[in-house]
Design an enzyme around this catalytic site. Sequence first.
Site, PDB file in Angstrom:
ATOM      1  CB  SER A   1      -1.525  -2.853  -7.218  1.00 25.95           C
ATOM      2  OG  SER A   1      -2.374  -3.263  -6.336  1.00 25.95           O
TER       3      SER A   1
ATOM      4  CE  LYS B   1     -10.706  -7.826 -13.181  1.00 30.36           C
ATOM      5  NZ  LYS B   1     -10.124  -7.412 -13.600  1.00 30.36           N
ATOM      6  CG  ASP B   2     -10.582  -8.424  -5.355  1.00 32.79           C
ATOM      7  OD1 ASP B   2     -10.054  -7.957  -4.095  1.00 32.79           O
ATOM      8  OD2 ASP B   2      -9.997  -9.141  -6.449  1.00 32.79           O
TER       9      ASP B   2
ATOM     10  CD  GLU C   1       0.752 -34.060  -0.469  1.00 33.03           C
ATOM     11  OE1 GLU C   1      -0.312 -33.328  -0.899  1.00 33.03           O
ATOM     12  OE2 GLU C   1       0.121 -34.847  -1.327  1.00 33.03           O
TER      13      GLU C   1
ATOM     14  CG  HIS D   1      -1.818  -1.032   0.918  1.00 32.83           C
ATOM     15  ND1 HIS D   1      -3.418  -1.055   1.422  1.00 32.83           N
ATOM     16  CD2 HIS D   1      -2.301  -1.928  -0.453  1.00 32.83           C
ATOM     17  CE1 HIS D   1      -4.204  -1.635   1.250  1.00 32.83           C
ATOM     18  NE2 HIS D   1      -3.483  -2.286   0.000  1.00 32.83           N
TER      19      HIS D   1
END
Lengths: 181, 273, 420
Positions: free
Chosen positions: C226, C250-251, C294, C222
């Site tokens: 971004s 959107k998220d 894994e 922040h």
Amino acid sequence: MATVEADKEHEGATRRDFIYVAAGAVGAVGVVAVAWPLIDQMNPSADVLALSSTEVDLSPIEEGQRIVVKWRGKPVFIDYRTPQEIAAARAVPLSELPDPATDEERVQKPQWLIMIGVCTHLGCIPKGNKPSDARGDYGGWFCPCHGSHYDTAGRIRKGPAPKNLVLPDYKFLDDHLIKIG
Amino acid sequence: MKKTFLTFGVAVALMLAGGAVLAAEGGHIEKQQWAHRGFTGQFDKAQLRRGFQIYREICSGCHSLKYIAFRNLLDIGYSEAEAKAIAADYEVEDGPDDEGEMFTRPARLSDYIPGPFANDQAARASNNGALPPDLSLIVKARSSAHGLKAWLLSLLDPDRMGEDYVFALLTSYEDEPPEGVKLGDGMNYNPIFPGGQIAMAPPLYEEAVDYDDGTKATLDQEAKDVVSFLTWTAEPKLDARKRLGFKTMIYLIILTGLLYAAYRRVRRKVKGH
Amino acid sequence: MAGNAAFNPTKFNPKNRVVIWFDRQLPILSLIYSSVGPGFPAPKNLNYWWNFGSLAGFVLVVQMATGIVLAMHYTPDAALAFSSVEHIMRDVNYGWLLRYLHSNGASMFFIVVYIHIFRGLYYGSYKAPREVLWILGLVIYLLMMATGFMGYVLPWGQMSFWGATVITNLFSAIPLVGDSIVTWLWGGFAIDNPTLTRFYSLHYLLPFIIAAVVILHIWALHIPGSNNPLGIDVKGPQDQVAFHPYYTAKDLFGIGVFAIFFAYWVFYYPNGMGEADNYIPANPMVTPAHIVPEWYYLPFYAILRAIPDKLGGVITMFASILILFVLPWLDTSKVRSAKFRPIYRQFFWILVIDCFILGYVGANPPEGMFIIISRLATAYYFLHFLVILPLVGLVEKPRPLPESISKAVLEAETAKTAQA
């Protein structure tokens, strides 16, 4: 251009758009649906529920004998009462009882007294099942922790316990087989 | 976006090509039809009960089923009375009693199915040193296919466990090993088992059991039934899982559609036209 | 796209008296408002590759919630662990669902994080002024690897036991103190109950550390704000939109799509990314035919086995992650986004393919051609970071960068409407 947009947005903010309400409502349903397994997993699991009832065969018990079985992690007293014990219980006037209850209310068959063996004061297990145990002043059970006396119907007579010994849910599957829970 | 798919495709193609050239994949295990397979598959409970009969009459001589309690039988269609009666046929250890002695009593619904041996050593002693594994999870502890190609194909027909492998194992015994293969002492030839030699003698054969429900007991039928049963013992919640999965998918598709519409609405407002 | 939109930052201005009173004493509500709310500016041109950060946060919450309730039923004792997991699967209400959410959630976490990392690689999100943000992300990744490794041991299956044996044995390669370190890790002379109980304790602890580093990660984000697909800096409010409602909507949509993908695995292929051998209880006397970790560790497993020397393999494996810490200084290009870096772009995709190849090799036994391929792929991996990146930055002629985000967005929109 910017001011027109700002006005439009202001208008929109006070009139909730249907699509937001719809999405929010459907989403809320999902939140509840997700929360339920997280809460329900703490409820008793299937193996615990399987042990939530127990069957007891009464035929090996002799008249006058008291046994203890375990049910849901607690002791259950089963008393094959003698006629004298039954008579003594029925002779008690209700006014003498701190927690009034008739003997008839506390048994399904008079000779079988079935109770949860946990003192209603603070949870100790009263003595009186073994022949060598003290039975208190009323021929029933005596709690050594703080001196509560129970009679031959498991009712509190003297001492700090407020209530009679609790009765579990049970039923007779036949004359000598009960299912507790 | 296009580049992403292209790259992914190239990577997969390379790995598949590599796999085909390099990997020595074991014997091919045929895909069988199973009632419980598929996105909406569910167990056939009558089949599960037949499978339990096979377990009881044949397999339980050597194999334990420790994760199944008699109460679980209610989930495959036995009534409480039937399950209690089945349980009562078994003796389980309990105690110590008031004298400090252990004793045996008939099993109850809450008890687990007792195994045939007291411990692993006793099991080995009875089986020429071999240890018959517990069967509760055997279908999930084996795989029916290996390699990247098989895995990628499985995405469209998912959740293939070891059913096909165990079925193939039970139905592929051969009387004689092939040319040049010498069988070890007490071993049996089975091309499906890794190494080809298995200590277990063929457990199933035509008419090995007399089915309670009258179904014809061919070898294939018996193998199908017992493997379906063992799939249930390994994954008893399969039915519930697929049913809840269906509801969940419908819900999520609707919710995502609404969220998309909401997002588009937000975009239009922010854009200003 | 939002060509004409502009960000007019609003300040948190509550009308409710209780809210005013509370926020004055603990300004968490105004913090939320100004960091993910209408008060936070974000570039207006973020594409769907920017959803994966919030998706990772979502999966972290899922893992913590399911993990905490699973811990109510799991028994961390070598004699009881395997059965306790079966108890969860069979007897605990919805236990099967919680378990499958948690085991598949771990895979989801790595899928999402790998895409998130590669997004960073493609768009230059690791470059100045976001180097610390990048490093914090790598710290989260390392913590995730440790958490996942320990979590996989808990069911105490064959792979749990033997995977743990192989990986902890690696530390014996350290000269002088290696064996003592391994004994210290094990709490004994082999993987056994003491190892299980300490792994349980740490597996419960680490996610909270991850959450703390995630907060630092978001804080570090922040400060500059971004990055964006064009890789160019925000020049002013015309390049931005408010995080809420634009990117919150959107998220949320992205989470919906992701949930469908997640649900496919949980309900229809819950063991699809696992190993059948882990349904066999751990047996210290029997080693499985193929010990495989894994899937999310496979590339590193391949690198480890590519080097014939034990210590060399360990060092190379750790180096392959540590090299990422210095990536911002290895890449010499002044241009961030691969969109404008035609040469770098090709090498990016080759790196992606290289990672898939490493993963594939890691899943196979170290025999024959697999050995050669693993060595070539490992060498190429290091070549990419140590040689190709520095050189390409110097040699490449980047495409001309747009003047600003809003100009680029407007141009794209007019082009689109012209087509339509």
